[in-house]
Enzyme design. Sequence first.
Site, short mmCIF file in Angstrom:
data_model
loop_
_atom_site.label_atom_id
_atom_site.label_comp_id
_atom_site.label_asym_id
_atom_site.label_seq_id
_atom_site.Cartn_x
_atom_site.Cartn_y
_atom_site.Cartn_z
N GLN A 84 0.91 -1.36 -0.03
CA GLN A 84 0.11 -0.15 0.12
C GLN A 84 1.05 1.57 -0.05
O GLN A 84 2.64 1.35 0.40
CB GLN A 84 -0.77 -0.43 0.98
N HIS A 142 -10.23 5.31 18.80
CA HIS A 142 -9.27 3.57 19.61
C HIS A 142 -9.90 2.96 20.71
O HIS A 142 -9.63 2.16 21.60
CB HIS A 142 -7.49 4.30 19.54
N ASP A 199 -9.30 -4.62 14.16
CA ASP A 199 -9.35 -2.93 13.20
C ASP A 199 -8.74 -3.23 12.05
O ASP A 199 -7.93 -2.63 11.45
CB ASP A 199 -8.52 -1.83 14.65
N ASP A 241 -1.01 -8.39 11.59
CA ASP A 241 -0.99 -7.16 10.15
C ASP A 241 -0.55 -8.31 9.08
O ASP A 241 0.75 -8.49 8.81
CB ASP A 241 -0.74 -6.04 10.83
N ASP A 295 -1.55 -12.71 5.89
CA ASP A 295 -3.43 -12.38 5.79
C ASP A 295 -3.11 -13.58 7.16
O ASP A 295 -3.32 -14.26 7.03
CB ASP A 295 -3.24 -12.74 4.79
N ALA A 296 -4.56 -11.91 7.63
CA ALA A 296 -5.36 -12.33 9.02
C ALA A 296 -5.75 -14.33 8.94
O ALA A 296 -6.54 -14.43 9.85
CB ALA A 296 -5.71 -11.67 9.49
N ASP A 301 -0.68 0.80 13.03
CA ASP A 301 -0.41 1.91 13.41
C ASP A 301 0.60 1.63 15.06
O ASP A 301 0.81 2.83 15.28
CB ASP A 301 -1.36 3.33 12.82
#
Length: 562
Positions: free
Chosen positions: A268, A304, A411, A347, A390-391, A328
């Site tokens: 990304q 959050h 999230d 992640d 990949d989750a 993040d």
Amino acid sequence: MLTNKQLDWAVLTILAIGAGCGLVYEYLLSHYAGRILGAVEQAIFGIISVMMIFMGVGSFLARKISNPFAGFAWLELSLAFIGASSILFIGGAFSLAALLPKLLMDTFSLPPDLILAGGLIESIDDFARWMPYLVGALLGTLIGMEIPLIGEIRSRIYADSLKNNPGSIYGIDYIGAGFGALLWVFFMLSLEVSFAGALTASVNLLIGAIFFYLFKDKIPSATYLLLGHAVVALWVLQVFSYGSNWSAKMEDMLYRDKVVFHVNTQYQHLVITERITDPAKPSLLTFFINGRTQFASNDEHIYHSMLTYPALAASARHEKVLIIGGGDGLAVRDVLRWNPKKVTLLDLDSGLIELFKTPKMEQGKVLNQRLIAANQGAFNDPRVQTVFGDAFVSINQLIRDDQLFDTVIIDLPDPNHPDLNKLYSARFYNKVFNVLTGDGAMVVQSTSPYHAKNTFISIGKTIKHAGFKHVEQYHHNVPAFGEWGFSIATKNGLSAKHRLQQLTTWPVDDGWTTKGLLLAAFEFGKNFYQQTDTIKVNRLGSMVAYQYHHSDWQKEMGIYTQ
């Protein structure tokens, strides 16, 4: 002097390399279009479709070229120029569309709250949004001319069309394109887009020069061709040297605030913007992934807190916490306030986490100091374990290892891309069900209940379908996003809301949440869930969440009216 057989193999090798370049251009353009247009899936599939159509057009047009040797030499030169320039052409069109209203407002001293629209503004904006497709059509036309021209060249080499086996041409073209795809995925995807375009263009120039050397006696007006090569080579060199800066400056115009950092990861495009509202106070940082806002530094604590606090407070223990997404580190920061023994984060993008974990030095300055400070160095805490991948697949290992977590926090980005749809499916939530303790709680960020109501309700129904006993939804206003929603679920016992109601003391002071605020967040308008029965569950492969999200946001923007 090369034999006909050697010339033939040289031509086929040139075709294979050219096919690889063509595939890279196709992926590069669709990837960039997805980023700049925002509608990722539409842009990617749209650009690929347009280029394939116009490759067919190019195949027909190639018949009009009487001298295939000269035609192919000029073709590679044209591909090099347009390939190196395509990102700058598109970025320039969008920059013009973004800059024109500002220029008009400054020129005519118009009030800052006036929104210029319609007429010339709308026409230029439409042109900018069509620009990726126009460039794709042009590149597709040129790429499509390669195979017919090579076929004619081989016929003339052998002076016998029967020896020009089309299978060899298509076979080598497919192989070259396949290697181009692999090169894109494993190497070029993480490069800055204009640099990647210039790199590919330089290969077109090289094979064009080799082709010219092999067949210069069959190419008229060779002086002009060599001059063209020199000019385009100088241009490609300029793009190599300055293209990234030019592209960055044009991209900066697309953001409301000043872009202070941007980087491409393997997956990304990350951008940080800065706005100074008061010199005596810290500037406002906004973080974007692929052009979409992820958080703003002045209100991310609201998001959050609402994401993490209800699930943690509703869980019986907080010793082991699983976070899916949240690269993040801001959710990790909030979880660490509950003194867990271990936090596991799944992640996809290691590059994203590095941005929020490891200082990046440039000219003696830490570029990402504010980002690391925002999550309070959460990723450097020894209790935090990061698993990349990949989750949907990574969570399988947790299940095999019989790992259980007291709280699960999901999230992830909205289901705005087909690849994300599976992470909002009943199958995925069933996997999460298997790693959650019996007295724990799971929470899922669930997009906006105001802007994407059908998506929001579908997420809640899908979680319920996955086997959770109690599924409730709540919402809160986050200024950077507007009204935002969450879904919370428990496996056994009381629902999360009832557990929160029973709390006599507030476990952790996070500076935002109160018992009254959280309980009020579970309230919706009288008829909000009136049409729930018509909303579908998102099953793996059904694309329901993606389709709802796509439809909801298009309606919100006034594009889709049914």
